[in-house]
Design a protein around this motif. Sequence first.
Motif, PDB file in Angstrom:
ATOM      1  N   GLN A 264       0.827  -1.204   0.000  1.00  0.00           N
ATOM      2  CA  GLN A 264       0.000   0.000   0.000  1.00  0.00           C
ATOM      3  C   GLN A 264       0.866   1.260   0.000  1.00  0.00           C
ATOM      4  O   GLN A 264       0.616   2.204  -0.755  1.00  0.00           O
ATOM      5  N   ALA A 265       1.907   1.263   0.828  1.00  0.00           N
ATOM      6  CA  ALA A 265       2.794   2.429   0.911  1.00  0.00           C
ATOM      7  C   ALA A 265       3.518   2.661  -0.411  1.00  0.00           C
ATOM      8  O   ALA A 265       3.648   3.802  -0.879  1.00  0.00           O
ATOM      9  N   ALA A 266       3.995   1.581  -1.022  1.00  0.00           N
ATOM     10  CA  ALA A 266       4.712   1.708  -2.295  1.00  0.00           C
ATOM     11  C   ALA A 266       3.801   2.219  -3.394  1.00  0.00           C
ATOM     12  O   ALA A 266       4.199   3.043  -4.231  1.00  0.00           O
ATOM     13  N   ALA A 267       2.561   1.740  -3.416  1.00  0.00           N
ATOM     14  CA  ALA A 267       1.615   2.168  -4.444  1.00  0.00           C
ATOM     15  C   ALA A 267       1.274   3.652  -4.297  1.00  0.00           C
ATOM     16  O   ALA A 267       1.216   4.391  -5.284  1.00  0.00           O
ATOM     17  N   ILE A 268       1.056   4.085  -3.052  1.00  0.00           N
ATOM     18  CA  ILE A 268       0.759   5.504  -2.812  1.00  0.00           C
ATOM     19  C   ILE A 268       1.908   6.374  -3.315  1.00  0.00           C
ATOM     20  O   ILE A 268       1.702   7.378  -4.015  1.00  0.00           O
ATOM     21  N   ALA A 269       3.135   5.977  -2.995  1.00  0.00           N
ATOM     22  CA  ALA A 269       4.309   6.756  -3.417  1.00  0.00           C
ATOM     23  C   ALA A 269       4.476   6.730  -4.933  1.00  0.00           C
ATOM     24  O   ALA A 269       4.884   7.724  -5.538  1.00  0.00           O
ATOM     25  N   SER A 270       4.157   5.607  -5.559  1.00  0.00           N
ATOM     26  CA  SER A 270       4.299   5.492  -7.015  1.00  0.00           C
ATOM     27  C   SER A 270       3.430   6.503  -7.745  1.00  0.00           C
ATOM     28  O   SER A 270       3.821   7.027  -8.802  1.00  0.00           O
ATOM     29  N   LEU A 271       2.262   6.773  -7.189  1.00  0.00           N
ATOM     30  CA  LEU A 271       1.357   7.728  -7.833  1.00  0.00           C
ATOM     31  C   LEU A 271       1.892   9.149  -7.780  1.00  0.00           C
ATOM     32  O   LEU A 271       1.429  10.026  -8.525  1.00  0.00           O
ATOM     33  N   ASP A 272       2.874   9.394  -6.908  1.00  0.00           N
ATOM     34  CA  ASP A 272       3.504  10.720  -6.820  1.00  0.00           C
ATOM     35  C   ASP A 272       4.652  10.882  -7.807  1.00  0.00           C
ATOM     36  O   ASP A 272       5.249  11.952  -7.883  1.00  0.00           O
ATOM     37  N   ASP A 273       4.988   9.815  -8.520  1.00  0.00           N
ATOM     38  CA  ASP A 273       6.133   9.873  -9.438  1.00  0.00           C
ATOM     39  C   ASP A 273       5.675   9.664 -10.877  1.00  0.00           C
ATOM     40  O   ASP A 273       6.028   8.687 -11.529  1.00  0.00           O
ATOM     41  N   ALA A 274       4.878  10.608 -11.357  1.00  0.00           N
ATOM     42  CA  ALA A 274       4.397  10.532 -12.748  1.00  0.00           C
ATOM     43  C   ALA A 274       5.533  10.515 -13.759  1.00  0.00           C
ATOM     44  O   ALA A 274       5.451   9.805 -14.769  1.00  0.00           O
ATOM     45  N   PRO A 275       6.628  11.264 -13.545  1.00  0.00           N
ATOM     46  CA  PRO A 275       7.727  11.225 -14.520  1.00  0.00           C
ATOM     47  C   PRO A 275       8.319   9.825 -14.689  1.00  0.00           C
ATOM     48  O   PRO A 275       8.719   9.455 -15.794  1.00  0.00           O
ATOM     49  N   PHE A 276       8.377   9.041 -13.605  1.00  0.00           N
ATOM     50  CA  PHE A 276       8.921   7.683 -13.716  1.00  0.00           C
ATOM     51  C   PHE A 276       8.050   6.837 -14.634  1.00  0.00           C
ATOM     52  O   PHE A 276       8.556   6.167 -15.542  1.00  0.00           O
ATOM     53  N   ALA A 277       6.741   6.863 -14.418  1.00  0.00           N
ATOM     54  CA  ALA A 277       5.833   6.060 -15.239  1.00  0.00           C
ATOM     55  C   ALA A 277       5.877   6.513 -16.693  1.00  0.00           C
ATOM     56  O   ALA A 277       5.890   5.683 -17.622  1.00  0.00           O
ATOM     57  N   ALA A 278       5.912   7.822 -16.912  1.00  0.00           N
ATOM     58  CA  ALA A 278       5.958   8.344 -18.278  1.00  0.00           C
ATOM     59  C   ALA A 278       7.240   7.929 -18.980  1.00  0.00           C
ATOM     60  O   ALA A 278       7.231   7.578 -20.172  1.00  0.00           O
ATOM     61  N   ASP A 279       8.336   7.939 -18.245  1.00  0.00           N
ATOM     62  CA  ASP A 279       9.621   7.542 -18.832  1.00  0.00           C
ATOM     63  C   ASP A 279       9.626   6.058 -19.169  1.00  0.00           C
ATOM     64  O   ASP A 279      10.139   5.653 -20.222  1.00  0.00           O
ATOM     65  N   CYS A 280       9.036   5.242 -18.306  1.00  0.00           N
ATOM     66  CA  CYS A 280       8.954   3.796 -18.579  1.00  0.00           C
ATOM     67  C   CYS A 280       8.130   3.544 -19.846  1.00  0.00           C
ATOM     68  O   CYS A 280       8.494   2.704 -20.668  1.00  0.00           O
ATOM     69  N   ALA A 281       7.021   4.271 -19.990  1.00  0.00           N
ATOM     70  CA  ALA A 281       6.178   4.094 -21.177  1.00  0.00           C
ATOM     71  C   ALA A 281       6.929   4.491 -22.442  1.00  0.00           C
ATOM     72  O   ALA A 281       6.862   3.795 -23.469  1.00  0.00           O
ATOM     73  N   ARG A 282       7.651   5.602 -22.380  1.00  0.00           N
ATOM     74  CA  ARG A 282       8.405   6.078 -23.546  1.00  0.00           C
ATOM     75  C   ARG A 282       9.504   5.094 -23.926  1.00  0.00           C
ATOM     76  O   ARG A 282       9.632   4.715 -25.108  1.00  0.00           O
TER      77      ARG A 282
END
Length: 372
Positions: A264-282
Amino acid sequence: MHVSVKIPTRKEIEHLGVYVPGKPIEEVKREFGLTDIAKLASNENPYGCSDLAKRAVIREMDKSALYPEGTAPELAAKLSVHLGIERERIIVGNGSDEIIRLLTRSYISAGDEAIMGNVTFSRYETNVRIEGGVPITVPLIDGVHDLAGMLQAVGTNTKMIFVCNPNNPTGTIVGRSELLSFIKEVPSHILLVIDEAYCEYVSDPAFLQTIPLLASHPNLVILRTFSKIYGLAALRIGYGLMHPSVVQELIKVKEPFNSNRLAQAAAIASLDDAPFAADCARRNEEARNGLQHELEQMGLSCFPSHANFLMVKLGKSGDDVFQALLAQGVIVRSGSLLGYPDTIRVSVGTDQENHAFITALQRVINDGDEPR
């Protein structure tokens, strides 16, 4: 002396197979005496997870002696803001596959039918069968869900329909207008489950944004996960979006503490790191396109993937190519386990892993380096 005793199980599970995951790295190292392994079998994120998630897990370790909150209210509240929907429409699970199990446990009785593609995520069929339900499979068309055929399959006993979009294992998506029409035409008493585990990888404008449809379609269920683009597969956390009344039914049958505190803690923090997810998608899209080009140079084709994997059409036994690649330290999935026996499914990895895969596959294709 051990006495052999056969205690009868429920008839619904007598003929169920065991889920076969991608081979673990450690097992391949032992089996072949290798040290360098490229694991491209389980559609994991090769770039790991956000540093924010790692730090959140470390902080949360101090509370490891305490049970988590049973409905993950902080994560649900965060998702509510992130997705722009009401908190009451969200349920958090031990991976999105747990939500599948909760849905069938809550809504499928003996004899009820559930419609799905004939080549799609296997846990739909498994969970329907466990509850005594009847899976109705509709053949894909060129690796894509046949939505018209699925509508034709609806009968008096239909209780649920599954659409995996993008589809696992083909990576294909259904068109925006086709899916929108389908959602509108499915009878309101049938639960329509759209599994969007790989949606964050999709850049095609033809992909339908389904969340805005929840308010007008109470029978619509959307599944998503933190296992893929957020890189939290080991922590097992996903979620479902649906009408609040459906959430309440699922809460009745879920385990009290189904998602753990660290996840739960990791998921909450992941949502605060939009640049990481966007970079992974790219990076995934660039690497996937590169892999597809290399495969085409070898005379091979793939289903048009919008996810972080490719299903490669070989024109020969996927099992044989899988074994030959395994001996070279490259782990993929044989299509024989996934519905297309003359294919393999390969996850998009790092540049180094992708190079190792292409090099090994070229050796197999050109030299006929396959087990006899």
